[in-house]
Write a protein that holds these residues in place. Structure first.
Motif, PDB file in Angstrom:
ATOM      1  N   LEU A  17       5.897  -6.125 -11.143  1.00 22.52           N
ATOM      2  CA  LEU A  17       5.156  -5.426 -10.177  1.00 22.52           C
ATOM      3  C   LEU A  17       4.890  -6.114  -8.869  1.00 22.52           C
ATOM      4  O   LEU A  17       4.688  -7.353  -8.786  1.00 22.52           O
ATOM      5  N   ALA A  18       5.337  -5.467  -7.553  1.00 23.26           N
ATOM      6  CA  ALA A  18       5.325  -6.028  -6.325  1.00 23.26           C
ATOM      7  C   ALA A  18       3.999  -5.708  -5.752  1.00 23.26           C
ATOM      8  O   ALA A  18       3.144  -4.802  -5.844  1.00 23.26           O
ATOM      9  N   ALA A  19       3.859  -6.594  -4.804  1.00 25.01           N
ATOM     10  CA  ALA A  19       2.365  -6.229  -3.855  1.00 25.01           C
ATOM     11  C   ALA A  19       2.563  -5.088  -3.271  1.00 25.01           C
ATOM     12  O   ALA A  19       3.756  -4.711  -2.482  1.00 25.01           O
ATOM     13  N   GLY A  20       1.400  -4.235  -2.947  1.00 20.81           N
ATOM     14  CA  GLY A  20       1.454  -3.069  -2.424  1.00 20.81           C
ATOM     15  C   GLY A  20       1.737  -1.763  -3.307  1.00 20.81           C
ATOM     16  O   GLY A  20       1.881  -0.830  -2.734  1.00 20.81           O
ATOM     17  N   GLU A  21       2.154  -2.282  -4.637  1.00 25.14           N
ATOM     18  CA  GLU A  21       2.466  -1.225  -5.557  1.00 25.14           C
ATOM     19  C   GLU A  21       1.475  -1.095  -6.807  1.00 25.14           C
ATOM     20  O   GLU A  21       0.714  -1.751  -7.071  1.00 25.14           O
ATOM     21  N   THR A 178     -12.666   7.417  -8.269  1.00 19.01           N
ATOM     22  CA  THR A 178     -12.517   6.012  -8.930  1.00 19.01           C
ATOM     23  C   THR A 178     -11.049   5.700  -8.668  1.00 19.01           C
ATOM     24  O   THR A 178     -10.909   4.528  -8.226  1.00 19.01           O
ATOM     25  N   VAL A 179     -10.050   6.435  -9.149  1.00 22.15           N
ATOM     26  CA  VAL A 179      -8.692   6.026  -8.877  1.00 22.15           C
ATOM     27  C   VAL A 179      -8.309   5.828  -7.268  1.00 22.15           C
ATOM     28  O   VAL A 179      -7.745   5.146  -7.021  1.00 22.15           O
ATOM     29  N   ASP A 180      -8.931   6.782  -6.597  1.00 24.71           N
ATOM     30  CA  ASP A 180      -8.504   6.813  -5.167  1.00 24.71           C
ATOM     31  C   ASP A 180      -9.103   5.483  -4.596  1.00 24.71           C
ATOM     32  O   ASP A 180      -8.565   4.795  -3.772  1.00 24.71           O
ATOM     33  N   GLU A 181     -10.312   5.194  -5.157  1.00 21.87           N
ATOM     34  CA  GLU A 181     -11.027   3.873  -4.642  1.00 21.87           C
ATOM     35  C   GLU A 181     -10.147   2.821  -5.028  1.00 21.87           C
ATOM     36  O   GLU A 181      -9.896   1.839  -3.976  1.00 21.87           O
ATOM     37  N   LEU A 182      -9.454   2.599  -6.057  1.00 17.60           N
ATOM     38  CA  LEU A 182      -8.948   1.583  -6.639  1.00 17.60           C
ATOM     39  C   LEU A 182      -7.520   1.563  -5.997  1.00 17.60           C
ATOM     40  O   LEU A 182      -7.032   0.379  -5.375  1.00 17.60           O
ATOM     41  N   ARG A 183      -6.724   2.524  -5.583  1.00 13.90           N
ATOM     42  CA  ARG A 183      -5.537   2.551  -4.876  1.00 13.90           C
ATOM     43  C   ARG A 183      -5.790   2.386  -3.227  1.00 13.90           C
ATOM     44  O   ARG A 183      -5.066   1.427  -2.657  1.00 13.90           O
ATOM     45  N   ARG A 184      -7.173   2.217  -2.839  1.00 15.02           N
ATOM     46  CA  ARG A 184      -7.421   1.935  -1.611  1.00 15.02           C
ATOM     47  C   ARG A 184      -7.206   0.366  -1.499  1.00 15.02           C
ATOM     48  O   ARG A 184      -7.132  -0.226  -0.160  1.00 15.02           O
ATOM     49  N   HIS A 185      -7.611  -0.301  -2.629  1.00 10.58           N
ATOM     50  CA  HIS A 185      -7.594  -1.878  -2.454  1.00 10.58           C
ATOM     51  C   HIS A 185      -6.147  -2.496  -2.727  1.00 10.58           C
ATOM     52  O   HIS A 185      -6.094  -3.645  -2.594  1.00 10.58           O
TER      53      HIS A 185
END
Length: 303
Positions: A17-21, A178-185
């Protein structure tokens, strides 16, 4: 071990798992997804046995680390957990402000003047309304409790955000928020491992998808190809999508095997219309799919 017998809850799992993914780990309840999350955080019961390794950059091996290392260097600092039941995860007799302040003080060592400002910033970072900071967990809606838990998970700026079934019990609108918020981080220095049985949530934010069945990953694919064309290659993964109401709405026949009594060969063979003699042998994960008879692109196009 359970009732004197070994239960192979997670077997031969391997992924990067890479950063940004965002990697979405999906599958039916009981397949081993949350056990994997507990193993990464050292939260398995005392009678559990583990083998293998899991590393975040140059940090310690999460699987082999002792409790002191996990508590001091991993939880909150290397891995931020967004739990399945935030209301149960939050301390019921303390306000959100008090819990954020304690976590920030522990992870950053801030003094009182800086601490109050940092609490407000931590709340805003997770879209938690600062006006609700002095409320107790039972006074929060499901969505606000989830945001409070997310705020706590983000405090340590951990490079891995691990969200274990974060949308359980939420309506569809709150699931998407909720998932959009997680994706934002997710950013250049953070990755997200989303553990979920909600394929719509996975489709919304994932870059890659890992499908788990009976303790093993049976397919690992780019999300665009998995949810679009050519679609899943493993018959079980294709069955998961076909069971959705907005697709074929066709359930997978039969039931998953007990993790304490897995067959020697393919665990899905008893439910699979493609099964034959070779399926009595355990398939390896080859080209992203663990199946002797994967659904190929040409076949998927005809379906």
């Amino acid at each position: 071990m359970r009732d004197g017998a070994y239960v192979r809850a997670v077997s031969d799992v391997s992924f990067d798992l890479a950063a940004g993914e965002c990697l979405a780990l999906v599958g039916e309840s009981g397949c081993g997804k949350s056990v994997l999350a507990s193993a990464l955080l050292g939260l398995l019961p005392g009678n559990a046995e583990t083998a293998g390794s899991a590393r975040l950059g140059e940090g310690p091996d999460l699987i082999g680390a002792d409790e002191a290392t996990l508590a001091r260097s991993v939880r909150g600092r290397r891995v931020g957990l967004v739990p399945q039941s935030p209301a149960a995860h939050l301390t019921p007799v303390r306000t959100v402000r008090a819990q954020l302040a304690e976590t920030i003080r522990e992870l950053r060592g801030l003094r009182r003047g800086d601490l109050r400002r940092a609490v407000t910033e931590a709340a805003e970072r997770a879209a938690f309304p600062p006006g609700h900071l002095d409320r107790y967990p039972h006074e929060l809606s499901g969505g606000l409790a989830q945001r409070a838990a997310t705020a706590l998970a983000l405090v340590g700026d951990a490079p891995l955000l691990l969200a274990d079934e974060p949308t359980t019990g939420l309506d569809r609108d709150l699931v998407e928020r909720t998932v959009d918020e997680l994706r934002r981080h997710i950013g250049t220095d953070r990755a997200l491992l989303l553990i979920t049985h909600d394929l719509a949530a996975a489709e919304r934010i994932a870059d890659r998808v890992a499908v788990m069945y009976a303790s093993r990953i049976v397919e690992l694919a780019d999300a665009d190809g998995f949810f679009g064309t050519p679609g899943p290659q493993h018959p079980y993964a294709r069955g998961l999508l076909d069971a959705l109401p907005d697709r074929a709405f066709t359930p997978i026949p039969g039931m998953p095997p007990e993790l304490g009594a897995l067959p020697d060969g393919c665990a899905f063979a008893a439910r699979c219309t493609r099964a034959d003699e070779p399926c009595g042998r355990l398939p390896g994960l080859t080209d992203g799919v663990a199946c002797h008879h994967p659904v190929r692109a040409q076949e998927a196009a005809r379906a």
